[in-house]
Design a protein around this motif. Sequence first.
Motif, PDB file in Angstrom:
ATOM      1  N   GLU A  64      -3.556 -20.504 -32.162  1.00  9.91           N
ATOM      2  CA  GLU A  64      -4.462 -21.209 -33.074  1.00  9.91           C
ATOM      3  C   GLU A  64      -5.191 -22.335 -32.344  1.00  9.91           C
ATOM      4  N   GLY A  65      -4.439 -23.059 -31.486  1.00  7.74           N
ATOM      5  CA  GLY A  65      -5.061 -24.148 -30.715  1.00  7.74           C
ATOM      6  C   GLY A  65      -6.143 -23.636 -29.768  1.00  7.74           C
ATOM      7  N   VAL A  66      -5.847 -22.520 -29.088  1.00  4.97           N
ATOM      8  CA  VAL A  66      -6.823 -21.932 -28.162  1.00  4.97           C
ATOM      9  C   VAL A  66      -8.057 -21.463 -28.929  1.00  4.97           C
ATOM     10  N   GLU A  67      -7.835 -20.865 -30.109  1.00  9.82           N
ATOM     11  CA  GLU A  67      -8.950 -20.403 -30.942  1.00  9.82           C
ATOM     12  C   GLU A  67      -9.830 -21.571 -31.368  1.00  9.82           C
ATOM     13  N   LEU A  68      -9.225 -22.704 -31.702  1.00 11.01           N
ATOM     14  CA  LEU A  68      -9.991 -23.893 -32.096  1.00 11.01           C
ATOM     15  C   LEU A  68     -10.861 -24.406 -30.943  1.00 11.01           C
ATOM     16  N   VAL A  69     -10.265 -24.405 -29.733  1.00 14.63           N
ATOM     17  CA  VAL A  69     -11.032 -24.846 -28.554  1.00 14.63           C
ATOM     18  C   VAL A  69     -12.201 -23.900 -28.302  1.00 14.63           C
ATOM     19  N   TYR A  70     -11.939 -22.592 -28.442  1.00 14.24           N
ATOM     20  CA  TYR A  70     -12.990 -21.583 -28.252  1.00 14.24           C
ATOM     21  C   TYR A  70     -14.129 -21.793 -29.256  1.00 14.24           C
ATOM     22  N   GLN A  71     -13.788 -21.996 -30.523  1.00 16.38           N
ATOM     23  CA  GLN A  71     -14.808 -22.204 -31.557  1.00 16.38           C
ATOM     24  C   GLN A  71     -15.599 -23.487 -31.307  1.00 16.38           C
ATOM     25  N   GLU A  75     -26.549 -33.952 -20.542  1.00 13.00           N
ATOM     26  CA  GLU A  75     -26.175 -33.923 -21.958  1.00 13.00           C
ATOM     27  C   GLU A  75     -25.198 -32.781 -22.238  1.00 13.00           C
ATOM     28  N   VAL A  76     -25.497 -31.601 -21.704  1.00 14.42           N
ATOM     29  CA  VAL A  76     -24.625 -30.441 -21.917  1.00 14.42           C
ATOM     30  C   VAL A  76     -23.244 -30.690 -21.311  1.00 14.42           C
ATOM     31  N   ILE A  77     -23.223 -31.192 -20.088  1.00 11.89           N
ATOM     32  CA  ILE A  77     -21.945 -31.449 -19.419  1.00 11.89           C
ATOM     33  C   ILE A  77     -21.146 -32.506 -20.184  1.00 11.89           C
ATOM     34  N   GLY A  78     -21.848 -33.523 -20.685  1.00 16.56           N
ATOM     35  CA  GLY A  78     -21.170 -34.555 -21.473  1.00 16.56           C
ATOM     36  C   GLY A  78     -20.491 -33.975 -22.705  1.00 16.56           C
ATOM     37  N   ASP A  79     -21.174 -33.024 -23.387  1.00 13.37           N
ATOM     38  CA  ASP A  79     -20.575 -32.375 -24.560  1.00 13.37           C
ATOM     39  C   ASP A  79     -19.420 -31.469 -24.166  1.00 13.37           C
ATOM     40  N   LEU A  80     -19.525 -30.819 -23.004  1.00 22.16           N
ATOM     41  CA  LEU A  80     -18.461 -29.901 -22.577  1.00 22.16           C
ATOM     42  C   LEU A  80     -17.206 -30.630 -22.112  1.00 22.16           C
ATOM     43  N   LEU A  81     -17.337 -31.889 -21.783  1.00 18.45           N
ATOM     44  CA  LEU A  81     -16.151 -32.656 -21.369  1.00 18.45           C
ATOM     45  C   LEU A  81     -15.109 -32.711 -22.485  1.00 18.45           C
ATOM     46  N   MET A  82     -15.585 -32.755 -23.737  1.00 19.29           N
ATOM     47  CA  MET A  82     -14.656 -32.770 -24.872  1.00 19.29           C
ATOM     48  C   MET A  82     -13.862 -31.464 -24.918  1.00 19.29           C
ATOM     49  N   VAL A  83     -14.526 -30.357 -24.630  1.00 19.28           N
ATOM     50  CA  VAL A  83     -13.851 -29.057 -24.609  1.00 19.28           C
ATOM     51  C   VAL A  83     -12.853 -29.013 -23.461  1.00 19.28           C
ATOM     52  N   LEU A  84     -13.248 -29.566 -22.318  1.00 20.49           N
ATOM     53  CA  LEU A  84     -12.342 -29.616 -21.165  1.00 20.49           C
ATOM     54  C   LEU A  84     -11.085 -30.420 -21.501  1.00 20.49           C
ATOM     55  N   ASP A  85     -11.273 -31.534 -22.214  1.00 19.98           N
ATOM     56  CA  ASP A  85     -10.111 -32.331 -22.656  1.00 19.98           C
ATOM     57  C   ASP A  85      -9.201 -31.509 -23.550  1.00 19.98           C
ATOM     58  N   LEU A 129     -16.205 -24.851 -28.315  1.00 22.33           N
ATOM     59  CA  LEU A 129     -17.115 -24.553 -27.196  1.00 22.33           C
ATOM     60  C   LEU A 129     -18.308 -23.745 -27.679  1.00 22.33           C
ATOM     61  N   LYS A 130     -18.029 -22.736 -28.510  1.00 17.69           N
ATOM     62  CA  LYS A 130     -19.084 -21.884 -29.032  1.00 17.69           C
ATOM     63  C   LYS A 130     -20.065 -22.692 -29.880  1.00 17.69           C
ATOM     64  N   SER A 131     -19.559 -23.604 -30.684  1.00 13.84           N
ATOM     65  CA  SER A 131     -20.407 -24.434 -31.542  1.00 13.84           C
ATOM     66  C   SER A 131     -21.325 -25.331 -30.712  1.00 13.84           C
ATOM     67  N   ILE A 132     -20.795 -25.922 -29.647  1.00 14.26           N
ATOM     68  CA  ILE A 132     -21.600 -26.792 -28.770  1.00 14.26           C
ATOM     69  C   ILE A 132     -22.740 -25.988 -28.138  1.00 14.26           C
ATOM     70  N   LEU A 133     -22.409 -24.793 -27.625  1.00 10.59           N
ATOM     71  CA  LEU A 133     -23.420 -23.964 -26.963  1.00 10.59           C
ATOM     72  C   LEU A 133     -24.476 -23.474 -27.957  1.00 10.59           C
ATOM     73  N   ASN A 134     -24.039 -23.176 -29.178  1.00 12.88           N
ATOM     74  CA  ASN A 134     -25.003 -22.761 -30.215  1.00 12.88           C
ATOM     75  C   ASN A 134     -25.991 -23.884 -30.525  1.00 12.88           C
ATOM     76  N   ARG A 135     -25.505 -25.114 -30.569  1.00 12.93           N
ATOM     77  CA  ARG A 135     -26.389 -26.253 -30.830  1.00 12.93           C
ATOM     78  C   ARG A 135     -27.400 -26.435 -29.706  1.00 12.93           C
ATOM     79  N   LYS A 136     -27.057 -25.998 -28.522  1.00 11.25           N
ATOM     80  CA  LYS A 136     -27.969 -26.103 -27.370  1.00 11.25           C
ATOM     81  C   LYS A 136     -28.942 -24.923 -27.298  1.00 11.25           C
ATOM     82  N   GLY A 137     -28.886 -24.013 -28.274  1.00 12.85           N
ATOM     83  CA  GLY A 137     -29.841 -22.899 -28.314  1.00 12.85           C
ATOM     84  C   GLY A 137     -29.284 -21.574 -27.857  1.00 12.85           C
ATOM     85  N   LEU A 138     -27.982 -21.512 -27.551  1.00  7.50           N
ATOM     86  CA  LEU A 138     -27.372 -20.252 -27.095  1.00  7.50           C
ATOM     87  C   LEU A 138     -27.027 -19.386 -28.302  1.00  7.50           C
TER      88      LEU A 138
END
Length: 204
Positions: free
Chosen positions: A127-134, A97-107, A136-145
């Motif tokens: 700005e684009g890099v900052e959006l990707v970073y945010q 599940e985590v890897i599946g969500d991170l694939l979007m960030v990889l894209d 990734l951070k949002s996905i990890l936060n949803r997973k409990g990080l």
Amino acid sequence: MEEQRKKENIEENQNLENKDIAEELESVNEARQHTKAGLNDDVEEAEADVEVEQEEKLQQELTEANNKYLRLYAEFDNYKRRTSKERVELLQTAGKEVIGDLLMVLDDFERARKSMENAQDIPSVKEGVELVYQKLKSILNRKGLKEMESVGQEFNADLHEAITRIPAPTPELVGKIIDEVEKGYFLNDKVLRYAKVVVGSESL
């Protein structure tokens, strides 16, 4: 003479009667002995039967207890195998599940890399890099990080790893964290990674 004969006859009859009584008593004693022997045999036979019954009952109880133990052992073994399999499946599913969500960030990162090759507008790239970073951070936060706030906090060996100590710029920062070399993280309120920090010490 006549009286003598009568007396002898009486004595003879008395002796015969005594003999008959003695024989009857002997017969009674013999019968009693046989009865007693028979009763003893019956008692011994009854005791033997009771012992056999008790032994059979104990054997049956032992067999039932053994069967119950074997059933419980088999059930526990099945439970252990099932829970072990479920735990492995849970870990595999969670990772998937985590890897599946991170694939979007990889894209998003791949698109950012392509756009940076010929980019002239540096602020839009940032700005684009900052959006990707945010993202990734949002996905990890949803997973409990969750990030660990360290700078300005009291040093805590349960959360922080002191890399070095430097003189504190102000007395208030003695024993507190002045800088963070590597950020610490919680995962579901448990320490995932200790923060590597610089701690303020008293000036020499």
